[in-house]
Design a protein around this motif. Structure first.
Motif, PDB file in Angstrom:
ATOM      1  N   TRP A   1      -8.262  -0.409  -5.819  1.00  8.55           N
ATOM      2  CA  TRP A   1      -8.621   0.575  -4.811  1.00  8.55           C
ATOM      3  C   TRP A   1      -9.875   1.345  -5.169  1.00  8.55           C
ATOM      4  CZ3 TRP A   1      -8.949   5.067  -7.304  1.00  8.55           C
ATOM      5  CH2 TRP A   1      -8.230   5.172  -8.498  1.00  8.55           C
TER       6      TRP A   1
ATOM      7  N   MET B   1      -2.805  -4.545  -3.717  1.00  6.36           N
ATOM      8  CA  MET B   1      -3.556  -3.377  -4.182  1.00  6.36           C
ATOM      9  C   MET B   1      -2.781  -2.689  -5.287  1.00  6.36           C
ATOM     10  SD  MET B   1      -4.907  -0.041  -2.051  1.00  6.36           S
ATOM     11  CE  MET B   1      -6.246  -0.917  -1.275  1.00  6.36           C
TER      12      MET B   1
ATOM     13  N   GLY C   1       1.422   8.427  -1.187  1.00  8.02           N
ATOM     14  CA  GLY C   1       1.364   9.198  -2.428  1.00  8.02           C
ATOM     15  C   GLY C   1       1.994  10.567  -2.271  1.00  8.02           C
TER      16      GLY C   1
ATOM     17  N   PHE D   1      -2.140   6.783   3.003  1.00  7.89           N
ATOM     18  CA  PHE D   1      -1.762   5.428   3.410  1.00  7.89           C
ATOM     19  C   PHE D   1      -0.751   4.826   2.452  1.00  7.89           C
ATOM     20  CE2 PHE D   1      -2.450   0.812   3.180  1.00  7.89           C
ATOM     21  CZ  PHE D   1      -2.211   0.468   4.508  1.00  7.89           C
ATOM     22  N   SER D   2      -0.904   5.128   1.150  1.00  9.08           N
ATOM     23  CA  SER D   2      -0.016   4.555   0.150  1.00  9.08           C
ATOM     24  C   SER D   2       1.270   5.355  -0.020  1.00  9.08           C
ATOM     25  CB  SER D   2      -0.731   4.476  -1.208  1.00  9.08           C
ATOM     26  OG  SER D   2      -0.958   5.776  -1.734  1.00  9.08           O
TER      27      SER D   2
ATOM     28  N   ALA E   1      -6.624   7.169   1.420  1.00  8.39           N
ATOM     29  CA  ALA E   1      -5.921   6.091   0.727  1.00  8.39           C
ATOM     30  C   ALA E   1      -4.586   6.579   0.189  1.00  8.39           C
ATOM     31  CB  ALA E   1      -6.789   5.548  -0.411  1.00  8.39           C
ATOM     32  N   ARG E   2      -4.555   7.799  -0.275  1.00  6.93           N
ATOM     33  CA  ARG E   2      -3.331   8.384  -0.821  1.00  6.93           C
ATOM     34  C   ARG E   2      -2.276   8.545   0.269  1.00  6.93           C
ATOM     35  NH1 ARG E   2      -1.878  13.785  -2.262  1.00  6.93           N
ATOM     36  NH2 ARG E   2      -0.639  13.887  -4.185  1.00  6.93           N
TER      37      ARG E   2
ATOM     38  N   ASP F   1      -1.300   0.317  -7.669  1.00  7.16           N
ATOM     39  CA  ASP F   1      -0.797   1.646  -7.342  1.00  7.16           C
ATOM     40  C   ASP F   1      -1.924   2.665  -7.447  1.00  7.16           C
ATOM     41  OD1 ASP F   1       1.703   0.613  -6.990  1.00  7.16           O
ATOM     42  OD2 ASP F   1       2.386   1.093  -9.019  1.00  7.16           O
ATOM     43  N   LEU F   2      -1.876   3.633  -6.537  1.00  4.87           N
ATOM     44  CA  LEU F   2      -2.917   4.667  -6.501  1.00  4.87           C
ATOM     45  C   LEU F   2      -2.555   5.796  -7.458  1.00  4.87           C
ATOM     46  CD1 LEU F   2      -5.511   5.355  -4.791  1.00  4.87           C
ATOM     47  CD2 LEU F   2      -4.003   6.819  -3.447  1.00  4.87           C
TER      48      LEU F   2
END
Length: 227
Positions: free
Chosen positions: A106, A1, A80, A77-78, A74-75, A3-4
Motif C-alpha cells: 500500500w 494488499m 482500520g 477502506f481497510s 486507505a485506512r 495490512d495497513l
C-alpha cells in the motif's frame, strides 16, 4: 494488499491530531527509539532501528496533507481502527513487504517503497535531521546561522563533560585532542572555520556522546521545555 499499519498508533496520537501534534509526537518517539541511545553491539539495537524506521515512515505519511488524506482513505477502506496506544512488542513484528522490491504494497500510494537497508537508514536519518536541529535550537544547544543550526558552548560543554575531550578531527583536523575544560571557549572559532552543521558534528561523535546528546534532548522534551 498488505495490512495497513496504524501510523497514528505508532506516533501515539489520535486520528484527529493536528499537524503540530504530529510533529511533537514524532520528536518524542524519534528520541525515545533512536538507535544511538544504545551501544552498537546492544541486543536492543535491531529493534530500535526497526522502530525508528517505522516512526519515520509514520511521520513522512502523516506530516504532509495529501499523503495523510490518502492514508486516511486507505485506512477507512481497510477498516482500520482508531487505537492510539502502541505496544513496544510490536517493534519486533515485521511489516509486510511486497515482492520484487516494493514497500508495504500500500505504501507505494504515498510515494515511498521498500528501500535497501542502507537507503532506509539514510531516509530515517535525513528526515530526523530537521527535527534534531530544531530541537537543538529550542534546547539552547545550538545557534542559527541562516538556515543552518551550529553547535554552541552548551553543546560542547555536554560533550566535554562526557568524554573529557573533543576529538581532533572535529577540531579542524588537528592531531590530538582539546581538554574538556577548554571545549566551550575554543569551539566557536573552530566551528566557524569548519562550517559544519550541528547534525554533521553530532554524527561525527562517538556513540556514547551521541547517546548523551539524545538523552539531554529527550529529558527536555519530556519536561515540556521544548516542543
Amino acid at each position: 494488499m498488505a495490512d495497513l499499519p496504524d501510523y497514528y498508533s505508532v506516533l501515539e496520537v489520535a486520528p484527529t491530531a493536528t499537524n503540530e501534534d504530529i510533529k511533537r509526537a514524532y520528536k518524542r518517539a524519534a528520541l525515545k527509539w533512536h538507535p544511538d541511545r544504545v551501544p552498537s553491539d546492544s541486543a536492543e539495537r535491531p529493534k530500535r532501528t526497526k522502530m525508528f524506521q517505522r516512526i519515520n515512515d509514520a511521520y513522512y505519511t502523516l506530516s504532509e496533507p495529501t499523503r495523510r488524506r490518502d492514508y486516511d482513505e486507505a485506512r477507512r477502506f481497510s477498516g482500520g481502527g482508531a487505537s492510539t496506544s502502541f505496544d513496544d512488542d510490536e517493534a519486533d513484528e515485521e511489516v509486510p513487504r511486497a515482492q520484487g522490491g516494493g514497500g508495504p504494497s500500500w505504501a507505494n500510494m504515498f510515494g515511498f517503497g521498500k528501500k535497501a537497508d542502507g537507503q532506509e537508514d539514510a531516509f530515517a536519518n535525513d528526515q530526523f535531521r530537521g527535527a534534531f536541529e530544531e530541537m537543538m535550537g529550542d534546547a539552547d544547544m545550538a545557534d542559527r546561522e541562516g538556515d543552518t543550526a551550529v553547535p554552541n558552548k552548551r553543546f560542547w560543554s555536554i560533550i566535554g563533560g562526557i568524554s573529557g575531550f573533543a576529538l581532533g578531527f572535529i577540531a579542524g583536523d588537528i592531531v590530538g585532542a582539546i581538554p574538556g575544560a577548554a571545549v566551550g571557549s575554543k569551539m566557536g572559532s573552530i566551528r566557524d572555520a569548519k562550517g559544519k552543521s550541528v547534525y554533521a558534528v553530532f554524527q561525527s561523535l562517538d556513540q556514547s556522546q551521541r547517546a548523551r546528546v539524545l538523552s539531554e534532548l529527550a529529558s527536555k522534551i519530556l519536561s515540556g521545555a521544548i516542543s
